[in-house]
Design a protein around this motif. Structure first.
Motif, short mmCIF file in Angstrom:
data_model
loop_
_atom_site.label_atom_id
_atom_site.label_comp_id
_atom_site.label_asym_id
_atom_site.label_seq_id
_atom_site.Cartn_x
_atom_site.Cartn_y
_atom_site.Cartn_z
N GLY A 167 -45.72 -48.08 30.48
CA GLY A 167 -44.89 -48.57 29.26
C GLY A 167 -45.57 -49.23 28.19
O GLY A 167 -46.64 -50.05 28.39
N ILE A 168 -45.09 -48.97 26.96
CA ILE A 168 -45.84 -49.54 25.62
C ILE A 168 -44.84 -50.30 25.01
O ILE A 168 -43.96 -49.97 24.99
N HIS A 169 -45.20 -51.64 24.95
CA HIS A 169 -44.19 -52.73 24.30
C HIS A 169 -43.38 -52.45 23.05
O HIS A 169 -44.38 -51.94 22.12
N THR A 170 -42.39 -52.61 22.69
CA THR A 170 -41.81 -52.19 21.29
C THR A 170 -42.46 -53.00 20.33
O THR A 170 -42.39 -52.59 18.88
N SER A 171 -42.99 -54.06 20.36
CA SER A 171 -43.73 -55.00 19.66
C SER A 171 -44.68 -54.25 18.77
O SER A 171 -45.28 -54.65 17.89
N VAL A 172 -45.47 -53.61 19.93
CA VAL A 172 -46.80 -52.66 19.17
C VAL A 172 -46.15 -51.65 18.33
O VAL A 172 -46.54 -51.57 17.38
N LEU A 173 -44.82 -51.06 18.62
CA LEU A 173 -44.42 -49.94 17.79
C LEU A 173 -44.04 -50.60 16.24
O LEU A 173 -44.23 -50.22 15.43
N ASN A 174 -43.28 -51.92 16.38
CA ASN A 174 -43.14 -52.84 15.29
C ASN A 174 -44.03 -52.97 14.43
O ASN A 174 -44.09 -53.17 13.26
N ALA A 175 -45.36 -53.16 15.17
CA ALA A 175 -46.29 -53.66 14.22
C ALA A 175 -46.84 -52.61 13.53
O ALA A 175 -47.43 -52.58 12.29
N ASP A 176 -46.92 -51.45 14.29
CA ASP A 176 -47.34 -50.22 13.63
C ASP A 176 -46.34 -49.99 12.35
O ASP A 176 -46.73 -49.37 11.25
N LEU A 177 -44.96 -50.15 12.77
CA LEU A 177 -44.33 -49.62 11.71
C LEU A 177 -44.20 -50.40 10.26
O LEU A 177 -44.12 -50.30 9.33
N ARG A 178 -44.42 -51.79 10.64
CA ARG A 178 -44.85 -52.92 9.48
C ARG A 178 -46.10 -52.45 8.68
O ARG A 178 -45.97 -52.48 7.69
N ARG A 179 -47.16 -51.94 9.30
CA ARG A 179 -48.02 -51.32 8.60
C ARG A 179 -48.04 -50.12 7.90
O ARG A 179 -48.24 -50.17 6.50
N GLU A 180 -47.12 -49.45 8.27
CA GLU A 180 -46.43 -48.26 7.53
C GLU A 180 -45.88 -48.77 6.50
O GLU A 180 -45.87 -47.98 5.39
N PHE A 181 -44.89 -49.53 6.74
CA PHE A 181 -43.84 -50.03 5.71
C PHE A 181 -44.38 -50.67 4.59
O PHE A 181 -44.19 -50.60 3.39
N ILE A 182 -45.50 -51.43 4.83
CA ILE A 182 -46.44 -52.19 3.77
C ILE A 182 -47.14 -51.03 2.82
O ILE A 182 -47.09 -51.36 1.71
N ALA A 183 -47.68 -50.28 3.76
CA ALA A 183 -48.54 -49.25 2.82
C ALA A 183 -47.40 -48.26 1.83
O ALA A 183 -47.72 -48.39 0.58
N LEU A 184 -46.47 -48.01 2.37
CA LEU A 184 -45.25 -47.49 1.63
C LEU A 184 -44.64 -48.27 0.47
O LEU A 184 -44.25 -47.72 -0.44
N GLY A 185 -44.55 -49.54 0.82
CA GLY A 185 -43.86 -50.47 0.06
C GLY A 185 -44.87 -50.67 -1.27
O GLY A 185 -44.49 -50.84 -2.46
N SER A 186 -46.15 -50.75 -0.81
CA SER A 186 -47.40 -50.85 -2.14
C SER A 186 -47.15 -49.58 -2.95
O SER A 186 -47.09 -49.74 -4.45
N VAL A 187 -47.08 -48.46 -2.39
CA VAL A 187 -47.03 -47.18 -3.18
C VAL A 187 -45.79 -47.29 -3.97
O VAL A 187 -45.65 -46.90 -5.24
N THR A 188 -44.37 -47.76 -3.36
CA THR A 188 -43.49 -47.69 -3.84
C THR A 188 -43.43 -48.79 -5.07
O THR A 188 -43.06 -48.43 -6.19
N VAL A 189 -43.97 -49.78 -5.26
CA VAL A 189 -44.30 -50.88 -6.10
C VAL A 189 -45.08 -50.32 -7.22
O VAL A 189 -44.58 -50.34 -8.49
N LEU A 190 -46.23 -49.78 -6.92
CA LEU A 190 -47.04 -49.14 -7.95
C LEU A 190 -46.35 -48.08 -8.71
O LEU A 190 -46.28 -47.75 -10.04
N ALA A 191 -45.68 -47.18 -7.81
CA ALA A 191 -44.85 -46.06 -8.74
C ALA A 191 -43.88 -46.67 -9.59
O ALA A 191 -43.64 -46.28 -10.93
N LEU A 192 -43.11 -47.64 -9.04
CA LEU A 192 -42.11 -48.37 -9.92
C LEU A 192 -42.91 -49.20 -11.24
O LEU A 192 -42.25 -49.00 -12.34
N GLY A 193 -44.02 -49.73 -11.22
CA GLY A 193 -44.69 -50.13 -12.18
C GLY A 193 -45.18 -49.31 -13.39
O GLY A 193 -44.97 -49.18 -14.34
N ILE A 194 -45.59 -48.12 -12.65
CA ILE A 194 -45.86 -47.11 -13.62
C ILE A 194 -44.68 -46.23 -14.21
O ILE A 194 -44.70 -46.26 -15.60
#
Length: 616
Positions: A167-194
């Motif tokens: 078993g792998i704890h869901t908190s690990v999944l959540n941490a990975d998802l947060r990293r993905e969301f932060i990267a995706l959010g950064s790209v989204t903010v950059l695209a919005l600024g452009i």
């Protein structure tokens, strides 16, 4: 009331931002779901791979086989080696737990030592049945993604002797998802600024390209433009900032097309714009208008060029075209009518003086003197005329224009005479055009003579002496000279012809002949003449015979002598309309020295017999 351009820019910006935000939200949502699925798949794959590896390890298979072979709880001798393996896996990876069970689902390993020997909290049935299973469940260690893999007996008989649950704890999944969301959010903010920057830049360019005009105003301008272009009688040509034609109305196409039969009206308009009009747009002043007369086919157009600026930016120009052919023709005809009216006024004054003389003689009882006076009037004609030889002309219209022009010429010190070999049979059927052409030619000849006299002061004295009351009348044959009998276009014989002495050498001679309904005319003056190189150019608008003699005569300009240089152009157009022509016969007549102009007007005369039949 049209909205301001800034309101329009704001609407455009907000619309673009709304589209950008909606697009980014959709893209972000889709990519977030895909990222979550990818992280979950990676975690499940990792858990399943670890479980498979442990289930296939020989130590794990032997331990599970030994534990399943006895009914008693597994001893420490079995569980301790398995626990060591589980701890080693957990230490070297993000695995939350590794649980090994026997074929009854009893734990052989567990992070919590107190739970060893107890049944697992989640169902082991799928793994014990020989199926692999990956699920997300909540157990004693919380919510985890767990993979369950069956353990087969070490005796190689294919018997399932337990399961491995990783078993792998869901908190690990959540941490990975947060990293993905932060990267995706950064790209989204950059695209919005452009997108915001691009929207601002696009809005500024849009304001610049439309000169700050909003869509409602543009639509209103388009409607007004169509209504104005269709409603104007004048032709309108629109040019852009590069002086290229961009629009034209039907009136402009008709004025520029002439009689050309061209289907593509757009191409016809562009191809047939005279170069003079394009040049006007280049020469038009920054402020005000540039006006010129332009010749197009048989029309005389008044072109007015105006540059158009908006908010300090030049956006092109407009040229309006007005057909002045009819107006100028009517103006010339009005001049002829006015001249004839003046002549009639002068004759009425002379006639009134004679009547007053007769009345005075009758009142004083001198009836014999009154009778003699009336007989002398009847013997010499009703009224005197300043035109010599006019008795050869019987048509009333031709006599009227000759008498009118002779009267005005006499006031300027110029004699107008009719050549003795003139003969016109029939009546004029188109007096407006005939008097216009003949009157213009006589006017030009008189002006040329006056200009010639102003250049030669000695001529004034001669003219004054000749026109004084004390001057002796000359013989009519001497005044008229000997004209050639070969017609107005065959030239003169300088050996047999000489100038009249009635007014020095300030003479305009008119020779008129008729043939099969055609009127042939020749108007010759004693002016300075016209050079052969200018024989055709003088028929252009704005050019006259006097312009060519300015340098030699020292004149003040063509305006004072020949108006605006439109008379000859109008004469030629009117003659062409009748199928005739007007041309320069000789720039320097061998007899009179001045210019000689010829005219042929077909179908402007009708025989007297035909006229009577038509009237009856």
């Amino acid at each position: 009331m049209p909205r301001s351009s800034r309101a329009f820019s704001r609407r455009v910006l907000l619309s673009q931002l709304a589209v950008i935000i909606a697009t980014l939200a959709l893209v972000t949502g889709v990519f977030s779901w895909m990222a979550a699925q990818a992280v979950t798949d990676v975690s499940e794959t990792e858990a399943l791979a670890t479980a498979r590896t442990l289930a296939s390890a020989s130590a794990v298979r032997e331990g599970a086989t030994r534990a399943s072979a006895t009914e008693e709880p597994a001893s420490a001798e079995i569980t301790d080696p398995l626990g060591e393996i589980a701890r080693d896996v957990r230490t070297r990876s993000d695995i939350e737990f590794v649980v090994i069970t026997d074929d009854h689902g009893l734990r052989l390993t567990h992070p919590n030592q107190d739970l060893i020997g107890q049944r697992v909290s989640t169902s082991p049935e799928a793994a014990l049945a020989g199926r692999e299973e990956v699920t997300q469940e909540a157990g004693t260690l919380g919510s985890t993604v767990r993979a369950k893999v069956p353990i087969y007996s070490s005796t190689e008989d294919g018997t399932v002797v337990g399961e491995v649950s990783v078993g792998i704890h869901t908190s690990v999944l959540n941490a990975d998802l947060r990293r993905e969301f932060i990267a995706l959010g950064s790209v989204t903010v950059l695209a919005l600024g452009i997108g915001i920057f691009a929207s601002f830049a696009l809005g500024r360019r849009l304001r610049r390209e439309t000169l700050g005009v909003g869509p409602e105003e543009l639509a209103e301008m388009a409607r007004d433009q169509g209504a104005v272009l269709r409603g104007l009688d004048d032709g309108v040509l629109g040019f852009d900032s590069d002086n290229e034609l961009t629009l034209s109305n039907a009136a402009a196409r008709d004025l520029l097309a002439g009689d050309a039969d061209i289907d593509d009206e757009r191409r016809r308009t562009i191809d047939d714009v005279p170069q003079a009009i394009r040049t006007m747009m280049v020469e038009a002043p920054e402020r005000g208008a540039l006006r010129r007369r332009v010749s197009v086919g048989d029309k005389i157009l008044l072109a007015t060029a105006v540059r158009v600026r908006r908010d300090g930016v030049e956006v092109g120009g407009v040229v309006t075209l007005r057909d002045e052919t009819t107006m100028l023709t009517m103006a010339r005809q009005l001049e002829s009518v006015t001249a004839m009216a003046e002549a009639l006024r002068a004759q009425r004054h002379e006639f009134a003086n004679r009547l007053h003389t007769v009345l005075g003689l009758v009142d004083t009882g001198a009836t014999d003197e009154a009778h003699s006076y009336l007989e002398s009037i009847l013997g010499t004609g009703p009224l005197t005329t300043p035109v010599e030889g006019i008795e050869t002309i019987t048509d009333p219209y031709l006599r009227a224009v000759l008498e009118a022009k002779g009267t005005t010429a006499a006031e300027a010190g110029v004699s107008v005479r009719v050549a003795p070999d003139s003969l016109v049979v029939g009546q004029v059927t188109d007096p407006e055009d005939v008097t216009l052409v003949l009157g213009n030619l006589i006017d030009n000849a008189v002006r040329a003579v006056v200009r010639s006299r102003s250049a030669d002061p000695a001529a004034d004295g001669t003219a004054a002496a000749a026109s004084s009351p004390d001057a002796a009348p000359a013989d009519s044959a001497t005044e008229r000279g000997t004209a050639s009998a070969r017609g107005p276009f065959e030239g003169r014989d300088p050996a047999t012809a000489k100038l009249p002495s009635g007014n020095g050498d300030q003479v305009v001679e008119v020779q008129l002949l008729s043939a099969d309904g055609e009127l042939h005319g020749l108007v010759t003056d004693t002016g300075i003449g016209i050079e052969a190189a200018d024989a055709e150019r003088i028929f252009d608008e704005g050019v006259s015979g006097d312009r060519e003699t300015q340098q030699s005569t020292g004149g003040d300009g063509v305006e004072a002598a020949h108006g605006h240089g439109l008379g000859l152009a109008l004469c030629r157009r009117v003659a062409k309309r009748h199928g005739g022509r007007v041309w320069l016969v000789d720039g320097h007549d061998p007899v009179m020295g001045g210019a000689s102009f010829g005219v042929i007007l077909p179908d402007v005369l009708v025989d007297d017999a035909d006229d009577v039949q038509g009237v009856s």
